[in-house]
Design a protein around this motif. Structure first.
Motif, PDB file in Angstrom:
ATOM      1  N   ALA A   1      -0.353   6.872   0.643  1.00  0.00           N
ATOM      2  CA  ALA A   1      -0.329   7.824   1.749  1.00  0.00           C
ATOM      3  C   ALA A   1       0.877   7.593   2.661  1.00  0.00           C
ATOM      4  N   ALA A   2       1.202   6.319   2.906  1.00  0.00           N
ATOM      5  CA  ALA A   2       2.345   6.015   3.763  1.00  0.00           C
ATOM      6  C   ALA A   2       3.634   6.551   3.160  1.00  0.00           C
ATOM      7  N   GLY A   3       3.781   6.443   1.843  1.00  0.00           N
ATOM      8  CA  GLY A   3       4.970   6.967   1.189  1.00  0.00           C
ATOM      9  C   GLY A   3       5.064   8.478   1.267  1.00  0.00           C
ATOM     10  N   VAL A   4       3.936   9.160   1.106  1.00  0.00           N
ATOM     11  CA  VAL A   4       3.924  10.625   1.216  1.00  0.00           C
ATOM     12  C   VAL A   4       4.295  11.042   2.639  1.00  0.00           C
ATOM     13  N   ARG A   5       3.800  10.311   3.635  1.00  0.00           N
ATOM     14  CA  ARG A   5       4.178  10.592   5.019  1.00  0.00           C
ATOM     15  C   ARG A   5       5.677  10.374   5.239  1.00  0.00           C
ATOM     16  N   ASP A   6       6.226   9.339   4.600  1.00  0.00           N
ATOM     17  CA  ASP A   6       7.672   9.117   4.687  1.00  0.00           C
ATOM     18  C   ASP A   6       8.428  10.356   4.200  1.00  0.00           C
ATOM     19  N   ALA A   7       8.035  10.844   3.036  1.00  0.00           N
ATOM     20  CA  ALA A   7       8.721  11.997   2.450  1.00  0.00           C
ATOM     21  C   ALA A   7       8.645  13.206   3.366  1.00  0.00           C
ATOM     22  N   ALA A   8       7.475  13.444   3.954  1.00  0.00           N
ATOM     23  CA  ALA A   8       7.308  14.607   4.826  1.00  0.00           C
ATOM     24  C   ALA A   8       8.169  14.479   6.076  1.00  0.00           C
ATOM     25  N   ASN A   9       8.298  13.269   6.605  1.00  0.00           N
ATOM     26  CA  ASN A   9       9.096  13.062   7.813  1.00  0.00           C
ATOM     27  C   ASN A   9      10.587  13.210   7.523  1.00  0.00           C
ATOM     28  N   LEU A  10      11.023  12.683   6.403  1.00  0.00           N
ATOM     29  CA  LEU A  10      12.454  12.643   6.096  1.00  0.00           C
ATOM     30  C   LEU A  10      12.990  13.962   5.554  1.00  0.00           C
ATOM     31  N   CYS A  11      12.231  14.627   4.698  1.00  0.00           N
ATOM     32  CA  CYS A  11      12.813  15.722   3.917  1.00  0.00           C
ATOM     33  C   CYS A  11      13.165  16.943   4.752  1.00  0.00           C
ATOM     34  N   TRP A  12      12.350  17.289   5.760  1.00  0.00           N
ATOM     35  CA  TRP A  12      12.710  18.457   6.568  1.00  0.00           C
ATOM     36  C   TRP A  12      13.966  18.176   7.387  1.00  0.00           C
ATOM     37  N   LYS A  13      14.161  16.909   7.749  1.00  0.00           N
ATOM     38  CA  LYS A  13      15.364  16.543   8.495  1.00  0.00           C
ATOM     39  C   LYS A  13      16.601  16.624   7.593  1.00  0.00           C
ATOM     40  N   LEU A  14      16.465  16.160   6.358  1.00  0.00           N
ATOM     41  CA  LEU A  14      17.571  16.284   5.415  1.00  0.00           C
ATOM     42  C   LEU A  14      17.939  17.747   5.202  1.00  0.00           C
TER      43      LEU A  14
ATOM     44  N   ILE B   1      -6.164   4.769  -5.133  1.00  0.00           N
ATOM     45  CA  ILE B   1      -7.481   5.340  -5.420  1.00  0.00           C
ATOM     46  C   ILE B   1      -8.019   6.220  -4.304  1.00  0.00           C
ATOM     47  N   SER B   2      -7.280   6.371  -3.204  1.00  0.00           N
ATOM     48  CA  SER B   2      -7.772   7.254  -2.154  1.00  0.00           C
ATOM     49  C   SER B   2      -6.625   7.847  -1.363  1.00  0.00           C
ATOM     50  N   THR B   3      -6.923   8.912  -0.662  1.00  0.00           N
ATOM     51  CA  THR B   3      -5.972   9.529   0.241  1.00  0.00           C
ATOM     52  C   THR B   3      -6.742  10.126   1.412  1.00  0.00           C
ATOM     53  N   ASP B   4      -6.042  10.785   2.316  1.00  0.00           N
ATOM     54  CA  ASP B   4      -6.700  11.290   3.529  1.00  0.00           C
ATOM     55  C   ASP B   4      -6.283  12.721   3.815  1.00  0.00           C
ATOM     56  N   GLU B   5      -6.865  13.289   4.864  1.00  0.00           N
ATOM     57  CA  GLU B   5      -6.685  14.700   5.162  1.00  0.00           C
ATOM     58  C   GLU B   5      -5.252  15.048   5.582  1.00  0.00           C
ATOM     59  N   GLU B   6      -4.564  14.111   6.236  1.00  0.00           N
ATOM     60  CA  GLU B   6      -3.204  14.399   6.665  1.00  0.00           C
ATOM     61  C   GLU B   6      -2.248  14.459   5.484  1.00  0.00           C
ATOM     62  N   VAL B   7      -2.488  13.639   4.466  1.00  0.00           N
ATOM     63  CA  VAL B   7      -1.676  13.703   3.259  1.00  0.00           C
ATOM     64  C   VAL B   7      -1.955  15.013   2.512  1.00  0.00           C
ATOM     65  N   MET B   8      -3.214  15.406   2.456  1.00  0.00           N
ATOM     66  CA  MET B   8      -3.533  16.691   1.830  1.00  0.00           C
ATOM     67  C   MET B   8      -2.854  17.844   2.561  1.00  0.00           C
ATOM     68  N   ARG B   9      -2.708  17.699   3.859  1.00  0.00           N
ATOM     69  CA  ARG B   9      -2.018  18.728   4.645  1.00  0.00           C
ATOM     70  C   ARG B   9      -0.547  18.816   4.249  1.00  0.00           C
ATOM     71  N   ILE B  10       0.055  17.673   3.943  1.00  0.00           N
ATOM     72  CA  ILE B  10       1.447  17.675   3.464  1.00  0.00           C
ATOM     73  C   ILE B  10       1.523  18.374   2.120  1.00  0.00           C
ATOM     74  N   TRP B  11       0.599  18.044   1.226  1.00  0.00           N
ATOM     75  CA  TRP B  11       0.617  18.691  -0.091  1.00  0.00           C
ATOM     76  C   TRP B  11       0.264  20.171   0.013  1.00  0.00           C
ATOM     77  N   GLN B  12      -0.512  20.540   1.021  1.00  0.00           N
ATOM     78  CA  GLN B  12      -0.769  21.956   1.284  1.00  0.00           C
ATOM     79  C   GLN B  12       0.532  22.685   1.602  1.00  0.00           C
ATOM     80  N   SER B  13       1.433  22.021   2.324  1.00  0.00           N
ATOM     81  CA  SER B  13       2.684  22.656   2.739  1.00  0.00           C
ATOM     82  C   SER B  13       3.553  23.049   1.547  1.00  0.00           C
ATOM     83  N   VAL B  14       3.332  22.416   0.395  1.00  0.00           N
ATOM     84  CA  VAL B  14       4.091  22.795  -0.808  1.00  0.00           C
ATOM     85  C   VAL B  14       3.199  23.522  -1.810  1.00  0.00           C
TER      86      VAL B  14
END
Length: 516
Positions: free
Chosen positions: A304-317, A49-62
């Motif tokens: 939010a933690a899962g979205v952060r996981d994706a952002a950390n892992l995917c650029w490395k892949l 039911i909620s998210t934060d500005e850093e997650v929105m920043r990840i979604w901004q990147s796409v």
């Protein structure tokens, strides 16, 4: 038995927010991606039911932040109220300068819809719904996923270089791999009531934690005219009865809510978990989101933690698949993400204990103490900074070994003026890859230019090619506070290396080839 026509770079198992975010990041990078999801469509019940500005920043990147924002509700004051509904503590999550509202309430089906529509932009992303992953087998070169087509009852073999298992807390892939999922499931179960708002009432736009020892509850606005209540099941109550209309209305009536204000959409019961996977990587398979960790919902950081996981892992892949970095960089995924997830979980558990205290005498002391402390200037800001969502920081992992105050932190994202004189978000000026940022008017040559990493100069006036103007002063202030004149920024916005004024910037990793 059927097989796919091609070998994929990455197979993603699970198409919730974590999997969908990964599909967007990897799809945008041009990799060949396949997503396996057992359900036919978006799950209709709002969970997160909620998210934060850093997650929105990840979604901004796409390129999806603005569209997602349309169905979100920026948060304000968070109120902790006593049994009489009187606040004993009120806090506002402060902005961390990521360029988006600090806290936002979401309606998850709407978020899922935008993320999935985003993935549909990329012809290199294949979505296979009604496909359930049954088995994974890997060698030194790739992973084979055996899946069942739940419509035709056929088996499908899919081969990919890597697999991301984002298939939830009951992850089948984690079980297949034999990875432990240690932790605790709280014995107390919670009822979640989702409603449609028919008429506003006093306080309907605020998140309130009702810290009533007899019946703790959460009262939360969500976008698109929805509202949610959560409360625990008492030992003497029947779960089946609690999700029926009469019982639901009894709880809502106790909150002063009638059928004039809301229409009940659904009520379900769930458990709170604190769990961590023993390993997040098994060869070429990576766990992400709830498959890797589960936390209570008190500070709204599960999704939010899962979205952060994706952002950390995917650029490395992407970097490994394209040959730009050595495969060993993938070992830094859990090294970097696990400490932040554990710290965030600790904060969520702390908040839960504050809210659900059942001993009336302890609750009375809590209320008096918190009211007194909140009169102290700066206390509310301190409590949010130390016990709400912690800043992500990577002191260990894929960062240069030379220590620096700025290393491992993510830069803020103010609006800046680009070299065309246009005001844009900072991330939008630096592209999707690595960047060197400097406040030096005459930056010295570095080894980063040898691997095609561009340098952006923070200039005093617009018009200089390859420069930006930090009109707000937020970037230059951050760099000065971190004693940094020049920083090398990873694709995910975190500082890989930094140099103080008058000192050379440490070189890129030895395995790094031409940056993408």
């Amino acid at each position: 038995m059927s097989e796919t026509d091609s070998i994929f770079d990455v197979a993603i198992v699970g198409y919730g927010p974590t999997g969908a975010t990964a599909a967007n990041i990897l799809g945008q990078a041009g990799l060949r991606v396949v997503v396996l999801e057992r359900d036919p469509d978006i799950y209709g019940r709002a969970r997160a039911i909620s998210t934060d500005e850093e997650v929105m920043r990840i979604w901004q990147s796409v390129g999806l932040a603005d569209e997602l924002q349309e169905s979100m509700l920026p948060g304000g004051v968070v109120a902790f109220v006593d049994a009489d509904g009187r606040p004993f503590s009120e806090v506002s999550p402060p902005s961390r300068g990521a360029g988006h509202p600090a806290q936002q309430f979401i309606y998850q089906p709407a978020v899922d819809g935008v993320l999935r529509k985003g993935a549909d932009r990329f012809p290199n992303v294949t979505i296979l719904t009604r496909h359930e992953a049954l088995k994974v087998k890997q060698d030194g070169e790739s992973v084979e996923v055996l899946a069942a087509n739940l419509v035709t009852d056929e088996f499908v073999r899919i081969r990919a270089s890597y697999v991301i298992a984002a298939d939830g807390g009951s992850s089948a892939i984690r079980g297949i791999l034999g990875v432990g999922y240690a932790g605790k499931t709280f014995s107390e179960r919670w009822v979640v009531i989702d409603t449609e708002v028919l008429q506003d009432w006093p306080g309907s736009s605020r998140l309130r934690f009702h810290c009533n020892p007899k019946r703790p509850a959460v009262d939360c606005p969500t976008p698109l005219d929805h509202h949610r209540w959560e409360f625990p099941v008492r030992a003497d109550e029947d779960e089946d009865e609690l999700v029926k209309g009469e019982s639901i209305w009894r709880v809502l009536n106790d909150q002063g809510i009638t059928d004039q204000q809301v229409k009940i959409l659904r009520a379900v019961i769930y458990s709170h978990h604190v769990r961590f996977a023993d390993r997040w990587r098994v060869g070429r398979v990576f766990l992400a989101g709830d498959a890797a960790h589960a936390m209570p919902p008190w500070i709204g950081q599960g999704m939010a933690a899962g979205v952060r996981d994706a952002a950390n892992l995917c650029w490395k892949l992407e970097a490994v698949i394209r040959g730009n970095l050595d495969e060993s960089v993938l070992d830094s995924y859990q090294t970097e993400r696990d400490p932040h997830v554990r710290e965030t979980t600790d904060h969520a558990v702390f908040s839960g204990r504050l809210i659900t205290e059942r001993r009336e005498w302890v609750a009375a002391i809590r209320n008096v103490t918190m009211r007194g402390l909140n009169r102290i200037p700066g206390f509310a800001k301190w409590i949010v900074a130390t016990h709400w969502i912690p800043n992500a920081h990577y002191p260990k992992g894929f960062v240069h070994p030379t220590a620096h105050k700025a290393r491992g932190w993510q830069l803020p994202q103010p609006d800046v003026i680009d070299d065309n004189g246009t005001t844009v978000r900072f991330d939008d000026t630096r592209g999707k890859g690595w960047t060197v940022l400097t406040t030096s008017a005459t930056p010295r040559p570095t080894a980063w230019s040898d691997v095609a990493v561009p340098t952006i100069i923070v200039a005093n006036r617009p018009g200089t090619p390859g420069s930006i103007v930090d009109a707000t002063g937020i970037l230059t202030t951050w760099l000065r506070e971190h004693d940094a004149e020049t920083v090398a920024i990873r694709p995910d916005g975190f500082v890989y290396a930094a140099a103080s004024p008058g000192t050379p910037l440490p070189p890129p990793p030895g395995s790094m080839k031409m940056a993408s």
